[in-house]
Each structure stands twice: as structure tokens, then as C-alpha cells.
Design an enzyme around this catalytic site. Structure first.
Site, PDB file in Angstrom:
ATOM      1  N   GLY A  88      -1.044   2.837  -8.187  1.00  0.00           N
ATOM      2  CA  GLY A  88      -1.200   4.006  -9.041  1.00  0.00           C
ATOM      3  C   GLY A  88       0.114   4.712  -9.307  1.00  0.00           C
ATOM      4  O   GLY A  88       0.222   5.547 -10.196  1.00  0.00           O
ATOM      5  N   GLY A 122       1.154   9.573 -10.740  1.00  0.00           N
ATOM      6  CA  GLY A 122       2.059   8.429 -10.625  1.00  0.00           C
ATOM      7  C   GLY A 122       3.395   8.765  -9.983  1.00  0.00           C
ATOM      8  O   GLY A 122       4.297   7.929  -9.951  1.00  0.00           O
ATOM      9  N   ARG A 172      11.107  -0.049  -2.337  1.00  0.00           N
ATOM     10  CA  ARG A 172      10.521  -0.658  -1.141  1.00  0.00           C
ATOM     11  C   ARG A 172      10.708  -2.165  -1.207  1.00  0.00           C
ATOM     12  O   ARG A 172      10.532  -2.782  -2.252  1.00  0.00           O
ATOM     13  CB  ARG A 172       9.036  -0.305  -1.080  1.00  0.00           C
ATOM     14  CG  ARG A 172       8.331  -0.884   0.112  1.00  0.00           C
ATOM     15  CD  ARG A 172       7.096  -0.094   0.456  1.00  0.00           C
ATOM     16  NE  ARG A 172       6.011  -0.311  -0.482  1.00  0.00           N
ATOM     17  CZ  ARG A 172       4.828   0.287  -0.380  1.00  0.00           C
ATOM     18  NH1 ARG A 172       4.599   1.150   0.595  1.00  0.00           N
ATOM     19  NH2 ARG A 172       3.877   0.057  -1.254  1.00  0.00           N
ATOM     20  N   ARG A 179      -2.271  -7.563  -0.108  1.00  0.00           N
ATOM     21  CA  ARG A 179      -2.966  -6.797   0.928  1.00  0.00           C
ATOM     22  C   ARG A 179      -4.331  -7.416   1.208  1.00  0.00           C
ATOM     23  O   ARG A 179      -4.831  -8.202   0.395  1.00  0.00           O
ATOM     24  CB  ARG A 179      -3.197  -5.360   0.428  1.00  0.00           C
ATOM     25  CG  ARG A 179      -1.941  -4.686  -0.046  1.00  0.00           C
ATOM     26  CD  ARG A 179      -2.215  -3.779  -1.242  1.00  0.00           C
ATOM     27  NE  ARG A 179      -0.948  -3.334  -1.860  1.00  0.00           N
ATOM     28  CZ  ARG A 179      -0.321  -2.207  -1.568  1.00  0.00           C
ATOM     29  NH1 ARG A 179      -0.860  -1.373  -0.713  1.00  0.00           N
ATOM     30  NH2 ARG A 179       0.823  -1.899  -2.125  1.00  0.00           N
ATOM     31  N   ASP A 248      -6.421  -1.586   1.936  1.00  0.00           N
ATOM     32  CA  ASP A 248      -5.352  -1.655   0.927  1.00  0.00           C
ATOM     33  C   ASP A 248      -3.989  -1.345   1.529  1.00  0.00           C
ATOM     34  O   ASP A 248      -2.963  -1.569   0.886  1.00  0.00           O
ATOM     35  CB  ASP A 248      -5.643  -0.701  -0.240  1.00  0.00           C
ATOM     36  CG  ASP A 248      -5.980   0.706   0.233  1.00  0.00           C
ATOM     37  OD1 ASP A 248      -6.971   0.860   0.967  1.00  0.00           O
ATOM     38  OD2 ASP A 248      -5.247   1.642  -0.110  1.00  0.00           O
TER      39      ASP A 248
END
Ligand code: AMP
Ligand code: MG
Length: 476
Positions: A88, A122, A172, A179, A248
Site C-alpha cells: 500500500g 501511501g 529496504r 510472504r 503478510d
């Protein structure tokens, strides 16, 4: 090799289209570099000197060569309930192939709305992104599998939460962002072909030795279960509380992912919860291993058709594997505890020896990290523990029943019990100063945390009662 050392592939885009949406990062009005991880950049094969001064890149305004940005689709069991999710507020730029051939996802987090944003904006604000940077890098230094943090930039925009905060983007780095929730999504919305494509892709990426092997999907499940057992045992041993173990937020790779309301426990209390939204204690310290098993059951459900054409058979197979998860977890935990206590051989009563120490810690409200570390002084005259000394006597007797000397045991304790963890008090202090534009405190903390097993006076002190009621927040 391209400019700045970027060497991208985009194999994820070979998956069926239901698994992602093409998505460019939002334009950041005035990007500024806040922190850049030069060591990690080098390992990735990136030109750290050039990139350090490239906030536009890490805000997503300029894309690396061959980047094909997408947001990934996934679902997840959030606090036990199925939800349709997806990135998201994140964009996967591509997969960096390092000079030694490893593959890492490069993801921007906080880079604007996506088709999966639901009601969200977001965006991410500076403090939580810096917090993820600190904790993930500390976990890495502790030897715990984790996603990494390459950079945090300010976007120049604002984020509206309880008040207005500066917007930020975290880069990241993960061995992938697949996942358990990605499988939950495939099972809920995809065809069997989609599910098979995801499983085959994941096997190729993470468990290539299983390709072409009979029963590869069962073995895949076994590998995921093993990695989770090993990971969660490491969390327990170091006192790390993830905070939101929704499916998740559980990576198939076995890396710790999604540092939201996580924290290290200071006073030993198995019921510790830090997340402000975990009112029932579902994700407390003591529940983590059980939640690991619960999440694996959700993964098993999602891949049942791949395990066996007869559903009942498939369920039995999965149940057996979850028993193996528990065996591996218990073995890793006990072996890890023996190591923390300086014990090299096995005795039947070792579990009770550990449990009695933990009970003592709970009863006297002792600091988890410092108590273990203090055992390295192995000292009956000046005991590092309160109480009547019974446990210490038992333990010292136990140290006598093994092939290494007390001095060697003491060195072993120092090598396996960190002197430094990212203590909540110091993390918050660093974030407060950083939010005023001074990165000095955070950089000093990061330097210390990069060598957690070194003796240190700084950052080891316990701020009495400080973490009682300490709450961290996710999604901010
Ligand atoms: P998390 O709790 O961070 O694991 O996020 C759970 C879900 O909420 C994921 O699908 C995230 O992408 C989404 N999410 C979190 N924060 C935001 C935000 N500010 N805007 C849009 N989506 C978000
Ligand atoms: Mg998440």
C-alpha cells in the site's frame, strides 16, 4: 554493469499479472539524504560514494537502470483474520544482482499511493523509517536473518498523522518480499496454475536444490517451516518481539521483515507486548513460537492442492511438518540457551535449568539481556543474580560437568550474549534528536550496535521502568 553499480533483473515480473501492479514511485518535492548505509551498498556492488549524494534516487524520482517498479499483491491473516492487502506504500524497483551473484529486492517504502493503498496515503514519516533502519541493522549485527536498510531520505513532503510529520522513504533490501501472505493471496484469488507458478518461482529463488525433486512442494513447506523455527528461536533467545506477526509480515526467506511495532524486551516478562494495537496480547513474546506454527498452518492451507490431490492426505502431511517445526524450534531454542549459559554438552535437566533461571528473572524483574551477559563473570562470591544463590550453585556445578574450563565457558557466554541491544530508551532518544535534524546520536548508536558483543558502558544501562507501558505504533 550499469551506472552506479546497479545490476537489475526483474524476475518477479515473470509471475502471472495478478501478483503485482506496475507502479511508479510518487514524485518527491525536495528529497534530502538522511542516512545511507555505505557498508551495505558496497556488499550490493553499488558505488557508495556516488549514491550517498543521490537523494533523488532513493526518493524514487530517478530510477536505476533497468528498474521496472511494481507494487506487489498479497493478502494476510491479520490478528487471525483474512484480509486482502498488497504494497500500500511500497514499490519494488527490481532485483539487484551483487558481484558475488546474490539476488536482493530493492524496495522503496513510503513512496506514495498504489492500487493496494485502500484508505491509506501511501506515505511514511521519518521516525518510523529511521526506527526500522536502527532495528533491522541491529538485528543484522546480532546475526539474526533480516531485511536490511540501505537509505532513508526525506521527501520534502508532509505526512498527516496525529500531527504533521516530515515524509520519508526507506530503501529496504530483502532476499525477496515473498510472504506467507503472497501464498494466501494466490490461494484466495488465483487459479491452481497461478499458485503453482508462485511456488515454482519461490523454489527457484530460495530453494533451487528442490527443483525437479519428487515431492518438491512438501519439501518446500518443510524448508519454510525450518527457517521460521530457526528464526523465531533466535528472536526468543535475544528477547526480540516482532509485534505484528500477521502472515503478510512473514517472509518465506526466513528473514525478519516489517519492523513496525517491534522492540526488544528489557525486563524479562513472557507476556510483554509492545504494539499499541495488540490489545489481546496475541503477539506477545511467549506467543511468538505458537504464532509461527499458526502462520505455517495458513501457508499449508494455501498450498494444499500442491501437497496432495487428496485433501485429507495433504492435511496430514502438513500436520506432520508442523510437528517438525516444533521439534526444530525446541531444539534450536534449547541449544541456543545452553550456549547462552556457556554449556557445550547436553544433559537431560538442561531445560529445567533454563526455565528456573527465566523464572528467577521474571520473579525479580531482571533485565533479560544484562542478566545473561552478567553470567560471564561466573562468580559465587559476588553473585550476578539476586535470590538465595541456589540456581547459581546448580549452574556452576553444571559447568563443571562439561569438557571446557570455566574461563572458556565465560568467553563463550560473552560471545553469545549481546552486551548491546537497541534499547527502547536509546532508540527513542536517537529518533527525537534525529527529528530535529541532528543525526549524530543515531549514528553513534548505530556504530555501537554494529558490534553488539563488545563490552560497552554506553547504551547498556537500564532506564528503570522506562519500557513499562512502552508502546510502538505501526503504519505511521
Ligand atoms: P503493515 O502493518 O505495515 O504490515 O501494513 C499492513 C498493510 O497496510 C500493508 O498492505 C501496507 O502496505 C498497508 N499500509 C500501511 N501503511 C500504509 C499507508 N500509510 N498507506 C497505504 N497503505 C498502508
Ligand atoms: Mg506489512
Amino acid at each position: 554493469m550499469s551506472i552506479n553499480g546497479w545490476n537489475f533483473q526483474n524476475t518477479y515480473l515473470g509471475l502471472p499479472e495478478i501478483f503485482y501492479s506496475n507502479q511508479k514511485p510518487a514524485l518527491a518535492p525536495d528529497p534530502k539524504m538522511v542516512i545511507f548505509n555505505q557498508g551495505l551498498a558496497k556488499d550490493l556492488g553499488l558505488d557508495d560514494g556516488l549514491l550517498k549524494s543521490s537523494p533523488e534516487l532513493f526518493a524514487g524520482n530517478i530510477l536505476p537502470t533497468n528498474a521496472r517498479p511494481v507494487s506487489q499483491a498479497y493478502a494476510g491473516y491479520q490478528f487471525g483474520r483474512f484480509a486482502t492487502l498488497g504494497d500500500g506504500r511500497a514499490v519494488l524497483l527490481g532485483e539487484q544482482i551483487t558481484p558475488n551473484g546474490q539476488r536482493f529486492d530493492i524496495q522503496l517504502k513510503g513512496s506514495g499511493r498504489t492500487p493496494y493503498s485502500r484508505g491509506g496515503d501511501g506515505l511514511a514519516s521519518l521516525s518510523p523509517m529511521l526506527r526500522e533502519y536502527i532495528i533491522s541493522e541491529a538485528m543484522y549485527a546480532l546475526g539474526i536473518p533480516t531485511t536490511r536498510s540501505l537509505a532513508v531520505v526525506l521527501t520534502g513532503g508532509e505526512v498527516v498523522r496525529e500531527t504533521i510529520f516530515p515524509g520519508a522513504v526507506l530503501t529496504r533490501v530483502a532476499s525477496s518480499h515473498i510472504r506467507i501472505g503472497t501464498f494466501n493471496y494466490a490461494a484466495a484469488y488465483g487459479s491452481t496454475d497461478d499458485l503453482t507458478a508462485l511456488a515454482d518461482y519461490t523454489i527457484r529463488r530460495h530453494f533451487p536444490w528442490l527443483e525437479g525433486v519428487k515431492d518438491k512442494y512438501l519439501l518446500f513447506f518443510r524448508e519454510v517451516a525450518r527457517l521460521q523455527a530457526e528464526l523465531i528461536a533466535k528472536w526468543q533467545l535475544v528477547g526480540f518481539i516482532h509485534g505484528v506477526m500477521n502472515t503478510d509480515n512473514e517472509a518465506i526467506s526466513g528473514e525478519t521483515i516489517d519492523y513496525g511495532p517491534c522492540a526488544f524486551m528489557d525486563t524479562y516478562d513472557p507476556n510483554t507486548v509492545f504494539s499499541s494495537i495488540d490489545t489481546s496480547g496475541r503477539y506477545s513474546y511467549k506467543n511468538q513460537p505458537g504464532i509461527g506454527a499458526w502462520n505455517l498452518a495458513r501457508l499449508a492451507e494455501s498450498i494444499l492442492p500442491l501437497l496432495h490431490k487428496n485433501q485429507e492426505e495433504a492435511i496430514l502431511m502438513a500436520e506432520d511438518e508442523i510437528k517438525v517445526y516444533w521439534d526444530i524450534f525446541n531444539e534450536n531454542w534449547l541449544q541456543g540457551m545452553r550456549t547462552k549459559l556457556g554449556v557445550t554438552n547436553k544433559e537431560e535437566d538442561d531445560t529445567s535449568l533454563v526455565k528456573e533461571l527465566l523464572d528467577l528473572m521474571e520473579h525479580h524483574k531482571l533485565d533479560y539481556t544484562n542478566t545473561f551477559r552478567a553470567l560471564s563473570s561466573v562468580n559465587l562470591e559476588n553473585p550476578p543474580l539476586p535470590g538465595d544463590g541456589q540456581w547459581l550453585k546448580q549452574w556452576i556445578a553444571r559447568l563443571g560437568r562439561q569438557p571446557i574450563s570455566i574461563n572458556e565457558a565465560s568467553e563463550m557466554i560473552k560471545a553469545h550474549n549481546p552486551a548491546l541491544i537497541p534499547r527502547n530508551y536509546f532508540v527513542e532518544e536517537a529518533l527525537t534528536v534525529a527529528s530535529k535534524g541532528d543525526m549524530g546520536v543515531m549514528k553513534d548508536l548505530l556504530r555501537a550496535l554494529s558490534e553488539p558483543f563488545e563490552e560497552s558502558d554506553k547504551y547498556t544501562s537500564v532506564q528503570e521502568g522506562w519500557s513499562c507501558g512502552y508502546k510502538t505504533f505501526c503504519g505511521t
